[in-house]
Scaffold this motif. Structure first.
Motif, PDB file in Angstrom:
ATOM      1  N   SER A  11      -3.060 -25.964  11.930  1.00  0.00           N
ATOM      2  CA  SER A  11      -4.429 -26.203  11.475  1.00  0.00           C
ATOM      3  C   SER A  11      -5.309 -26.563  12.656  1.00  0.00           C
ATOM      4  N   GLY A  12      -6.612 -26.645  12.389  1.00  0.00           N
ATOM      5  CA  GLY A  12      -7.567 -27.143  13.369  1.00  0.00           C
ATOM      6  C   GLY A  12      -7.580 -26.382  14.679  1.00  0.00           C
ATOM      7  N   LEU A  13      -7.679 -27.120  15.767  1.00  0.00           N
ATOM      8  CA  LEU A  13      -7.778 -26.513  17.090  1.00  0.00           C
ATOM      9  C   LEU A  13      -6.526 -25.712  17.426  1.00  0.00           C
ATOM     10  N   THR A 182     -12.169 -31.053  13.049  1.00  0.00           N
ATOM     11  CA  THR A 182     -10.776 -30.656  12.860  1.00  0.00           C
ATOM     12  C   THR A 182     -10.077 -31.667  11.953  1.00  0.00           C
ATOM     13  N   PRO A 183      -8.895 -31.320  11.445  1.00  0.00           N
ATOM     14  CA  PRO A 183      -8.164 -32.236  10.544  1.00  0.00           C
ATOM     15  C   PRO A 183      -7.717 -33.533  11.204  1.00  0.00           C
ATOM     16  N   ILE A 184      -7.681 -33.619  12.533  1.00  0.00           N
ATOM     17  CA  ILE A 184      -7.223 -34.854  13.160  1.00  0.00           C
ATOM     18  C   ILE A 184      -8.084 -36.035  12.736  1.00  0.00           C
ATOM     19  N   GLU A 185      -9.378 -35.824  12.560  1.00  0.00           N
ATOM     20  CA  GLU A 185     -10.256 -36.911  12.112  1.00  0.00           C
ATOM     21  C   GLU A 185     -10.201 -37.079  10.605  1.00  0.00           C
ATOM     22  N   ARG A 186     -10.097 -35.971   9.876  1.00  0.00           N
ATOM     23  CA  ARG A 186     -10.011 -36.080   8.421  1.00  0.00           C
ATOM     24  C   ARG A 186      -8.711 -36.757   7.987  1.00  0.00           C
ATOM     25  N   ASN A 187      -7.675 -36.674   8.832  1.00  0.00           N
ATOM     26  CA  ASN A 187      -6.388 -37.288   8.535  1.00  0.00           C
ATOM     27  C   ASN A 187      -6.157 -38.567   9.325  1.00  0.00           C
ATOM     28  N   ALA A 188      -7.223 -39.165   9.844  1.00  0.00           N
ATOM     29  CA  ALA A 188      -7.086 -40.383  10.650  1.00  0.00           C
ATOM     30  C   ALA A 188      -6.431 -41.499   9.846  1.00  0.00           C
ATOM     31  N   LEU A 189      -5.610 -42.285  10.530  1.00  0.00           N
ATOM     32  CA  LEU A 189      -4.937 -43.409   9.891  1.00  0.00           C
ATOM     33  C   LEU A 189      -5.846 -44.633   9.838  1.00  0.00           C
ATOM     34  N   ARG A 207     -18.448 -30.321  17.512  1.00  0.00           N
ATOM     35  CA  ARG A 207     -18.167 -28.929  17.815  1.00  0.00           C
ATOM     36  C   ARG A 207     -17.123 -28.342  16.863  1.00  0.00           C
ATOM     37  N   GLY A 208     -17.165 -27.030  16.711  1.00  0.00           N
ATOM     38  CA  GLY A 208     -16.186 -26.345  15.898  1.00  0.00           C
ATOM     39  C   GLY A 208     -14.921 -26.038  16.683  1.00  0.00           C
ATOM     40  N   ALA A 209     -13.809 -25.909  15.968  1.00  0.00           N
ATOM     41  CA  ALA A 209     -12.532 -25.669  16.632  1.00  0.00           C
ATOM     42  C   ALA A 209     -12.476 -24.298  17.292  1.00  0.00           C
ATOM     43  N   ALA A 210     -13.060 -23.282  16.675  1.00  0.00           N
ATOM     44  CA  ALA A 210     -13.034 -21.936  17.259  1.00  0.00           C
ATOM     45  C   ALA A 210     -13.792 -21.912  18.586  1.00  0.00           C
ATOM     46  N   TRP A 211     -14.944 -22.563  18.618  1.00  0.00           N
ATOM     47  CA  TRP A 211     -15.715 -22.651  19.870  1.00  0.00           C
ATOM     48  C   TRP A 211     -14.900 -23.344  20.948  1.00  0.00           C
ATOM     49  N   MET A 212     -14.244 -24.442  20.573  1.00  0.00           N
ATOM     50  CA  MET A 212     -13.458 -25.202  21.540  1.00  0.00           C
ATOM     51  C   MET A 212     -12.288 -24.382  22.070  1.00  0.00           C
ATOM     52  N   ALA A 213     -11.640 -23.625  21.189  1.00  0.00           N
ATOM     53  CA  ALA A 213     -10.521 -22.795  21.614  1.00  0.00           C
ATOM     54  C   ALA A 213     -10.959 -21.778  22.661  1.00  0.00           C
TER      55      ALA A 213
END
Length: 260
Positions: A11-13, A182-189, A207-213
């Protein structure tokens, strides 16, 4: 054909990096803790030049399995992308020790250990390593003490490692993104280890993950050593160094919601 190993690829980046690498003809070894999600991604790309290995990247046996699978299936490794990550959003004093240890294990220990385990393959190909750091490793961010510490440790270790592996012809790109969708923030603990309940605070453009990639792979192609894709966050890191008191006042206002 270049062989690329990507962690956190379901998922995500990580997924956007996998899609981009696959589109340009690379063979892929993808890893993720989410076995079902990873299997779906491998099926989406097709198994002709894609292999998925699910597991917890912090476990030494899983790291060894990835390296062994890479040699057995592809016979080489040209690019290792240490993308898997985790974060928390909780005040330090209200964060359980096991949460801090988990963040450090995923964001620092695992990428360093996997990189070291992969060096024999990378020496053979005179390949390249990418580590996804964060601007949070350069400046303090309220509610992210464990994450800031892990990304700071990652950056320092890999900056040292760069000089050591350069003698073997291996390149190393450190990426310092800011806030990504990305999901890393949506799934933050949260501090108790369960998902964080409050919305995250941000600064600058998300920023969007596709742009970052695209930015990351462009930097890798140019054999860059460091990538700072968000100029606003880079300037904020300079502000922290030049005027820390002012930086703290601004951060305390912007990230007040992180204190609960």
């Amino acid at each position: 054909m270049r062989v690329v190993l990507i962690t956190g690829a379901a998922s995500g980046l990580g997924w956007e990096l996998a899609r981009a690498c696959h589109a340009r003809g690379d063979a892929l070894l993808l890893s993720d803790l989410d076995a079902a999600g990873l299997a779906a991604r491998v099926a989406e790309l097709g198994e002709e030049r894609v292999l998925g290995v699910a597991g917890d990247i912090t476990v030494g046996e899983v790291q060894g399995q990835l390296v062994s699978a890479c040699r057995a299936r592809f016979g080489r490794l040209d690019l290792l992308i240490n993308n898997a990550g985790i974060t928390h959003r909780s005040p330090t004093v209200h964060t359980r020790p096991e949460v801090l240890r988990r963040v450090m294990a995923v964001d620092y220990h695992a990428p360093l250990e996997l990189t070291i385990a992969s060096l024999p393959l990378l020496r053979e190909s005179r390949g390249q390593v990418i580590a996804i750091g964060s601007m949070a490793g350069w400046m303090p961010v309220l509610g992210r003490a464990g994450y800031c510490a892990a990304k700071s440790a990652l950056a320092q270790a890999f900056e040292v490692l760069r000089a050591e592996i350069a003698r073997d012809g291996i390149g190393l790109l450190m990426v310092y993104p800011s806030f990504l969708d990305t999901p890393i923030e949506r799934n933050a603990l949260g501090g108790d280890g369960r998902p964080a309940q409050h919305p995250r605070s941000t600064i600058g453009k998300v920023r969007g993950a596709a742009w970052m990639a695209g930015q990351i792979l462009g930097g890798a192609d140019a054999r860059q050593q460091r990538l700072f894709p968000d100029r606003g966050s880079w300037l904020a890191s300079l502000l922290w160094r030049l005027a820390p008191a002012f930086y703290y006042r601004q951060m305390s206002r912007r990230f007040a919601g992180e204190l609960g």
